[in-house]
Write a protein that holds these residues in place. Structure first.
Motif, PDB file in Angstrom:
ATOM      1  N   LYS A  89      50.932   1.191  79.668  1.00  0.00           N
ATOM      2  CA  LYS A  89      52.308   0.940  79.236  1.00  0.00           C
ATOM      3  C   LYS A  89      52.283  -0.226  78.241  1.00  0.00           C
ATOM      4  N   ILE A  90      53.160  -0.180  77.259  1.00  0.00           N
ATOM      5  CA  ILE A  90      53.320  -1.255  76.282  1.00  0.00           C
ATOM      6  C   ILE A  90      54.755  -1.744  76.393  1.00  0.00           C
ATOM      7  N   THR A  91      54.929  -3.038  76.556  1.00  0.00           N
ATOM      8  CA  THR A  91      56.277  -3.595  76.633  1.00  0.00           C
ATOM      9  C   THR A  91      56.507  -4.528  75.453  1.00  0.00           C
ATOM     10  N   TYR A  92      57.507  -4.197  74.659  1.00  0.00           N
ATOM     11  CA  TYR A  92      57.939  -5.042  73.554  1.00  0.00           C
ATOM     12  C   TYR A  92      59.085  -5.913  74.064  1.00  0.00           C
ATOM     13  N   GLN A  93      59.109  -7.164  73.679  1.00  0.00           N
ATOM     14  CA  GLN A  93      60.242  -8.042  73.965  1.00  0.00           C
ATOM     15  C   GLN A  93      61.077  -8.086  72.687  1.00  0.00           C
ATOM     16  N   THR A  94      62.239  -7.494  72.729  1.00  0.00           N
ATOM     17  CA  THR A  94      63.051  -7.343  71.524  1.00  0.00           C
ATOM     18  C   THR A  94      64.387  -8.069  71.659  1.00  0.00           C
ATOM     19  N   THR A  95      65.009  -8.337  70.536  1.00  0.00           N
ATOM     20  CA  THR A  95      66.364  -8.883  70.577  1.00  0.00           C
ATOM     21  C   THR A  95      67.325  -7.703  70.701  1.00  0.00           C
ATOM     22  N   PRO A  96      68.453  -7.892  71.381  1.00  0.00           N
ATOM     23  CA  PRO A  96      69.360  -6.776  71.612  1.00  0.00           C
ATOM     24  C   PRO A  96      70.237  -6.422  70.416  1.00  0.00           C
ATOM     25  N   ASP A  97      70.130  -7.155  69.340  1.00  0.00           N
ATOM     26  CA  ASP A  97      70.994  -6.925  68.187  1.00  0.00           C
ATOM     27  C   ASP A  97      70.254  -7.394  66.946  1.00  0.00           C
ATOM     28  N   PHE A  98      70.915  -7.326  65.830  1.00  0.00           N
ATOM     29  CA  PHE A  98      70.376  -7.869  64.601  1.00  0.00           C
ATOM     30  C   PHE A  98      70.224  -9.380  64.740  1.00  0.00           C
ATOM     31  N   PHE A  99      69.514  -9.984  63.817  1.00  0.00           N
ATOM     32  CA  PHE A  99      69.366 -11.441  63.817  1.00  0.00           C
ATOM     33  C   PHE A  99      70.736 -12.069  63.645  1.00  0.00           C
ATOM     34  N   MET A 100      71.063 -13.011  64.518  1.00  0.00           N
ATOM     35  CA  MET A 100      72.386 -13.624  64.474  1.00  0.00           C
ATOM     36  C   MET A 100      72.279 -15.152  64.480  1.00  0.00           C
ATOM     37  N   ILE A 101      73.184 -15.766  63.738  1.00  0.00           N
ATOM     38  CA  ILE A 101      73.323 -17.219  63.748  1.00  0.00           C
ATOM     39  C   ILE A 101      74.775 -17.516  64.076  1.00  0.00           C
ATOM     40  N   ASP A 102      74.976 -18.237  65.146  1.00  0.00           N
ATOM     41  CA  ASP A 102      76.338 -18.583  65.588  1.00  0.00           C
ATOM     42  C   ASP A 102      77.248 -17.357  65.682  1.00  0.00           C
ATOM     43  N   GLY A 103      76.702 -16.248  66.197  1.00  0.00           N
ATOM     44  CA  GLY A 103      77.500 -15.048  66.394  1.00  0.00           C
ATOM     45  C   GLY A 103      77.737 -14.217  65.156  1.00  0.00           C
TER      46      GLY A 103
ATOM     47  N   GLU B 295      68.171 -18.371  51.895  1.00  0.00           N
ATOM     48  CA  GLU B 295      67.032 -18.155  52.797  1.00  0.00           C
ATOM     49  C   GLU B 295      66.651 -19.454  53.506  1.00  0.00           C
ATOM     50  N   LYS B 296      66.663 -20.553  52.783  1.00  0.00           N
ATOM     51  CA  LYS B 296      66.344 -21.853  53.371  1.00  0.00           C
ATOM     52  C   LYS B 296      67.374 -22.220  54.434  1.00  0.00           C
ATOM     53  N   LEU B 297      68.645 -21.988  54.122  1.00  0.00           N
ATOM     54  CA  LEU B 297      69.724 -22.277  55.064  1.00  0.00           C
ATOM     55  C   LEU B 297      69.571 -21.451  56.346  1.00  0.00           C
ATOM     56  N   VAL B 298      69.277 -20.161  56.203  1.00  0.00           N
ATOM     57  CA  VAL B 298      69.114 -19.286  57.359  1.00  0.00           C
ATOM     58  C   VAL B 298      67.904 -19.711  58.187  1.00  0.00           C
ATOM     59  N   LEU B 299      66.808 -20.040  57.523  1.00  0.00           N
ATOM     60  CA  LEU B 299      65.605 -20.490  58.229  1.00  0.00           C
ATOM     61  C   LEU B 299      65.896 -21.752  59.033  1.00  0.00           C
ATOM     62  N   GLU B 300      66.538 -22.711  58.422  1.00  0.00           N
ATOM     63  CA  GLU B 300      66.852 -23.966  59.109  1.00  0.00           C
ATOM     64  C   GLU B 300      67.802 -23.725  60.289  1.00  0.00           C
ATOM     65  N   ALA B 301      68.792 -22.847  60.100  1.00  0.00           N
ATOM     66  CA  ALA B 301      69.738 -22.542  61.173  1.00  0.00           C
ATOM     67  C   ALA B 301      69.034 -21.835  62.331  1.00  0.00           C
ATOM     68  N   ALA B 302      68.123 -20.932  62.016  1.00  0.00           N
ATOM     69  CA  ALA B 302      67.390 -20.211  63.062  1.00  0.00           C
ATOM     70  C   ALA B 302      66.532 -21.165  63.881  1.00  0.00           C
ATOM     71  N   ILE B 303      65.880 -22.102  63.213  1.00  0.00           N
ATOM     72  CA  ILE B 303      65.041 -23.071  63.910  1.00  0.00           C
ATOM     73  C   ILE B 303      65.908 -23.985  64.771  1.00  0.00           C
ATOM     74  N   GLN B 304      67.031 -24.422  64.234  1.00  0.00           N
ATOM     75  CA  GLN B 304      67.942 -25.290  64.977  1.00  0.00           C
ATOM     76  C   GLN B 304      68.530 -24.556  66.188  1.00  0.00           C
ATOM     77  N   GLN B 305      68.793 -23.274  66.030  1.00  0.00           N
ATOM     78  CA  GLN B 305      69.359 -22.456  67.105  1.00  0.00           C
ATOM     79  C   GLN B 305      68.390 -22.361  68.285  1.00  0.00           C
ATOM     80  N   GLY B 306      67.102 -22.391  68.002  1.00  0.00           N
ATOM     81  CA  GLY B 306      66.096 -22.354  69.055  1.00  0.00           C
ATOM     82  C   GLY B 306      65.587 -20.958  69.342  1.00  0.00           C
ATOM     83  N   LYS B 307      64.561 -20.922  70.172  1.00  0.00           N
ATOM     84  CA  LYS B 307      63.911 -19.662  70.540  1.00  0.00           C
ATOM     85  C   LYS B 307      64.915 -18.743  71.229  1.00  0.00           C
TER      86      LYS B 307
END
Length: 89
Positions: A36-50, A8-20
């Motif tokens: 109308k309600i607009t959600y800003q969503t990611t197009p896929d699951f959470f990904m780190i380096d693909g 979990e720590k590794l994933v958190l650090e990688a996500a922060i390093q990857q940027g917004k």
């Protein structure tokens, strides 16, 4: 790496390093009283380096907090899913 605090720590650090995330997709639904309600969503699951990365709810919240984002409620997640053009299961 097996699930646990170190992962979990590794994933958190990688996500922060990857940027917004810059690949957000708007999903608009009908709201109350003709709004109308607009959600800003990611197009896929959470990904780190693909690579798709699963995270605990606590780590997901830490990532969202770091980038000034909010995780959807159960109702919001259902609305996003129903409005999506492509659905994964």
């Amino acid at each position: 790496m097996p699930a646990g605090p170190d992962r979990e720590k590794l994933v958190l650090e990688a996500a922060i390093q990857q940027g917004k995330p810059t690949n957000l997709v708007p999903v608009t639904i009908d709201g109350p009283n003709g709004t109308k309600i607009t959600y800003q969503t990611t197009p896929d699951f959470f990904m780190i380096d693909g690579i798709r990365a699963t995270v605990s709810p606590a780590t997901a919240q830490k990532i969202a907090n770091h980038f000034g984002r909010m995780l959807p409620t159960a109702k919001g997640a259902k609305q996003i899913y129903q409005a999506a053009d492509i659905k994964t299961r």
